[in-house]
Design a protein around this motif. Structure first.
Motif, PDB file in Angstrom:
ATOM      1  N   SER A 283     -13.925  -7.107 -29.214  1.00 59.80           N
ATOM      2  CA  SER A 283     -12.831  -6.166 -29.628  1.00 59.80           C
ATOM      3  C   SER A 283     -13.105  -5.533 -30.765  1.00 59.80           C
ATOM      4  O   SER A 283     -13.828  -6.350 -31.955  1.00 59.80           O
ATOM      5  CB  SER A 283     -11.482  -6.840 -29.330  1.00 59.80           C
TER       6      SER A 283
ATOM      7  N   ASN B  27     -11.145  -5.195 -33.045  1.00 55.31           N
ATOM      8  CA  ASN B  27     -10.149  -5.523 -33.927  1.00 55.31           C
ATOM      9  C   ASN B  27     -10.484  -6.908 -34.376  1.00 55.31           C
ATOM     10  O   ASN B  27      -9.715  -7.768 -34.965  1.00 55.31           O
ATOM     11  CB  ASN B  27      -8.617  -5.384 -33.209  1.00 55.31           C
ATOM     12  N   ALA B  28     -11.557  -7.526 -33.747  1.00 59.28           N
ATOM     13  CA  ALA B  28     -11.809  -9.063 -34.090  1.00 59.28           C
ATOM     14  C   ALA B  28     -11.591  -9.347 -35.493  1.00 59.28           C
ATOM     15  O   ALA B  28     -10.968 -10.384 -36.007  1.00 59.28           O
ATOM     16  CB  ALA B  28     -12.953  -9.477 -33.579  1.00 59.28           C
TER      17      ALA B  28
ATOM     18  N   SER C 190     -17.102  -4.763 -33.596  1.00 61.59           N
ATOM     19  CA  SER C 190     -16.013  -5.184 -34.728  1.00 61.59           C
ATOM     20  C   SER C 190     -16.519  -4.024 -35.827  1.00 61.59           C
ATOM     21  O   SER C 190     -16.085  -3.854 -36.852  1.00 61.59           O
ATOM     22  CB  SER C 190     -16.267  -6.492 -35.251  1.00 61.59           C
TER      23      SER C 190
ATOM     24  N   HIS D 207     -11.883 -12.337 -27.523  1.00 56.74           N
ATOM     25  CA  HIS D 207     -11.418 -11.282 -28.451  1.00 56.74           C
ATOM     26  C   HIS D 207     -12.850 -10.662 -29.123  1.00 56.74           C
ATOM     27  O   HIS D 207     -12.857  -9.880 -29.874  1.00 56.74           O
ATOM     28  CB  HIS D 207     -10.383 -11.620 -29.505  1.00 56.74           C
TER      29      HIS D 207
END
Lengths: 347, 403
Positions: free
Chosen positions: A81, A83-84, B326, A78
């Motif tokens: 990503s 959205n981590a 991120s 993840h």
């Protein structure tokens, strides 16, 4: 197929998600509910600093080492990503410090860039003479539970605030499978002399210049009894308390002083850090995780209970591997009952 | 939008502090310094530090206080002043500048200790300067002053799209834990084939500069707000001038070799980023700091424009998100621009200015380019040594020694 997960900490919610992800499309109907007395921010998961790091010694159950690795790899996938950070997930590097030379941990090739500390690095920690540096992951309990709750809600999983008195009560309510993720309180549903609270107290401070974790080890005192400093996304967690058998939920002033003095000695820059909060939690300590199936005979029907508790101080570290294992057991139950429309794709 | 390193405009705050004795009345009333003030000082104006009037700076008794002026209050000016106050006996030091923190170039810089390349400076010298700076800041980082001084330890990765000619740079053993990245670590950066992992320091201007000012004040140094148009303005009030004026040396030292390399950066909120990431070319970087993350950057030679460019900001964010996805969640994005005072090498040398019978010893200390913070303490120590030599020479009685 009605599944009830008891417990809404990291174990309960991740297991619920894992099962739903894998089986909702292969079952005629899958109804998952989460029953818990405590939801975030009141669970033990919320107190945890969230650093992925297993204990130093090999687990008595070798499967646990595998589950730890599965969890790390799952979380690592993840990273990258966008959205981590929403998951409460971020890479973090840091130091493990010792008073003497110790063997490398069994997980040294799971984390990234594992190496020994150089002499100049050790100069920063005059009380210690040996150590490791590696890159690991932070999975902040509170943020992760919020994220899991959102994912589960999207999937139509319902949450109920309920104090469960017995498995039978849940079975009589119509549950086909019960997943027991009650953590340190599992003994209330079924006596387990192997399960004990490992009380921990932590202080959260504002110290945004701290970018590394620092974990000290004192083999004479035992795990988590030596100061540790773990930066989270917003605040830094200071800790170093582990009291077996202590059920006191209130913060203790001596423990506060132990933590504060220990961490300031380790990291002098902390002396002016502002305290944001202080909390107590109970690690569900057990010689090994209880992850197994049990048949419950309630009236004329058979209800399956899958136990998944006793993750000690490494719940976040091991959670996904355990969730996958529970999902496997669940799959077997479905096969036995001829409920699968098609073979599950994820196993 | 904030502007840093600006030479014009905003009202200036009176920064002068008392040291020993009274500041002449002329200066106590000053709230704002009039920038259109005439060149040089009329004989009536006396600057603090004029403790005795010397008829000529060429005659100095060995026990006299040497009056030193440092022009420039960025990291170079302030650190040089602090080094001088420690190294040179019986001196008074006054920092004179029209810009102070948080409006200097040093305030825009991320302050990462990753050395630049100075083509005209021998490697052993660069390594010495870097090591001295690293050691100085490392001691602060491990002390209780770290937060006040804005110094912190950061680990991270420098990554390359093709194998660099120099896999191990000269500074590898100055930073901590330097090693090649493992295959697993490189997986995080699919477009890159090689990388270096290490731990270094970050030194943040907005905290470090005030910390230096406090140190300077503590040892009796003075700070004066004034725009110096010509170094001769400082004669005869000062015996030695240290020129730390960065880009200002184009005018003050008539140096055509110094030019700006414009750098635009974004300062954002992304507290989950705990590692630095620097693309080997140095053009794209992510540097997490105490209260924000610096995303960069640009290298625009000869560009004096201090206003942020929106297109460039978009480009920076996009390049950084490619390295660290991120960052899509970053917020409170602030644009900043700094002009790196670039030169083929740092100018660190003495010059004796002469005009008629007047003499003014000057130590030039400028041209650090992108390495101001990375090299400041090492070069400041050297500048202080040069100033000490000048002071010695001034105190040596006749025959008059040539500087």
């Amino acid at each position: 197929m009605r599944v009830v997960v008891i417990g809404a900490g990291v174990i309960g919610l991740s297991t619920a998600l894992c099962i739903h992800e894998r089986y909702h499309s292969v079952l005629q109907s899958l109804d998952v509910k989460v029953y818990a007395e405590r939801f975030t921010p009141l669970t033990n998961t919320d107190v945890a600093a969230g650093l992925w790091q297993p204990y130093l010694s090999e687990p008595s159950n070798p499967q646990e080492a595998h589950w730890n690795q599965q969890t790390f790899n799952y979380l690592l996938s993840h990273i990258g990503s966008p959205n981590a950070a929403d998951m409460g997930l971020a890479p973090v590097s840091g130091y493990n410090l010792f008073h003497e030379v110790v063997p490398d941990p069994y997980w040294k090739d799971v984390v990234l860039g594992f190496r020994k500390l150089t002499p100049r690095e050790l100069d920063m920690f005059p009380d210690y003479s040996y150590g490791w540096f590696n890159t690991s992951l932070i999975l902040e309990g509170r943020k992760y539970l919020q994220w899991l709750t959102e994912r589960l809600t999207e999937r139509g999983v319902k949450f109920l605030l309920r104090k469960v008195e017995s498995f039978e009560e849940v079975a009589r309510g119509g549950a086909d499978v019960i997943i027991n993720c009650t953590g340190v309180w599992a003994g209330a549903l079924q006596p387990d002399p192997l399960l004990q609270p490992g009380r921990g107290q932590i202080i959260k401070v504002d110290a945004p210049w701290m970018k590394h974790f620092i974990i000290t080890h004192d083999p004479e005192r035992g795990i988590y009894k030596s100061p540790y400093i773990i930066p989270g996304i917003q605040a830094v967690t200071l800790g170093g308390i582990f009291q077996l058998g202590n059920w006191s939920e209130t913060n203790n002033i001596q423990d506060h002083n132990t933590i504060w003095e220990g961490c300031c000695r380790l990291e002098p820059t902390l002396k002016d850090a502002k305290i944001v909060s202080e909390c107590t939690g109970f690690r569900p300590v057990r010689p090994q995780v209880r992850l197994e199936r049990e048949e419950l005979h309630v009236g004329s029907s058979n209800t399956e209970v899958i136990h998944n508790y006793g993750h000690g101080g490494y719940g976040l570290t091991i959670h996904w591997g355990c969730a996958l294992e529970v999902a496997k057991i669940f799959g077997k139950i479905l096969e036995e009952r001829n409920l699968l429309r098609m073979p599950p794709s994820h196993l | 939008m904030e502007r840093a390193g600006s030479w014009t405009g905003s009202p200036l705050i009176y920064h002068a502090y008392k040291s020993v004795g009274e500041i002449p009345d002329l200066w106590q009333d000053r709230g704002f310094v009039n920038q259109k003030e005439k060149r040089g000082l009329p004989s009536m104006d006396r600057l603090p530090g004029d403790q005795q009037s010397c008829s000529s700076t060429d005659e100095m008794r060995p026990m006299d206080t040497v009056r030193i002026a440092a022009v420039g209050a960025g990291v170079v000016g302030l650190s040089t002043a602090v080094c001088i106050s420690k190294l040179v006996p019986r001196c008074s030091i006054t920092v004179i500048s029209d810009q102070f923190t948080p409006e200097t170039t040093s305030d825009v810089a991320a302050g990462m200790l990753i050395p630049p390349v100075y083509p005209d400076t021998p490697i052993h010298k660069q390594k010495q300067w870097f090591k001295e700076t690293f050691d100085h800041l490392f001691a602060i980082a491990n002390s209780a002053e770290a937060e006040d001084a804005g110094v912190l330890l950061v680990s991270g990765w420098q990554i390359f799209r093709s194998i660099p000619t120099e896999e191990v740079p000269f500074w590898a053993d100055v930073v901590l834990g330097f090693r090649k990245m493992t295959e697993d670590e490189l997986k995080k950066f699919p477009q890159h084939v090689f990388g270096q992992a290490f731990t270094t320091l970050k030194c943040e201007g907005p905290a470090y500069l005030p910390w230096l000012e406090k140190r300077l004040k503590g040892s009796g140094g003075l700070i004066l707000t004034r725009r110096v148009e010509d170094l001769w303005e400082l004669h005869p009030s000062f015996d030695i001038v240290v020129n730390c004026s960065g880009l200002g040396s184009r005018q003050l030292a008539g140096d055509p070799k110094i030019f700006p390399v414009r750098g635009q950066v974004l300062k954002v909120q992304a507290p989950w980023v705990k590692h630095f990431i620097r693309d080997g070319s140095g053009l794209t970087y992510i540097y997490p700091g105490i209260s924000n993350v610096t995303l960069g950057g640009t290298r625009q030679k000869g560009d004096w424009n201090l206003s942020p460019d929106a297109e460039i900001s978009k480009g920076i964010l996009s390049r950084c998100c490619a390295l660290e996805p991120s960052l899509h969640g970053a917020c409170d994005i602030r644009e900043k621009v700094g002009l790196r005072p670039t030169r083929p090498g740092v100018r660190l040398e003495k010059e004796l200015l002469a005009q008629g019978s007047r003499r003014l010893p000057v130590v030039h200390h400028y041209g650090h380019g992108s390495g101001g913070i990375a090299m400041h303490w090492g070069t400041a120590l050297e500048a202080a040594r040069l100033v000490s030599e000048c002071a010695q020479a001034l105190r040596t009685p006749a025959p008059k020694s040539k500087l």
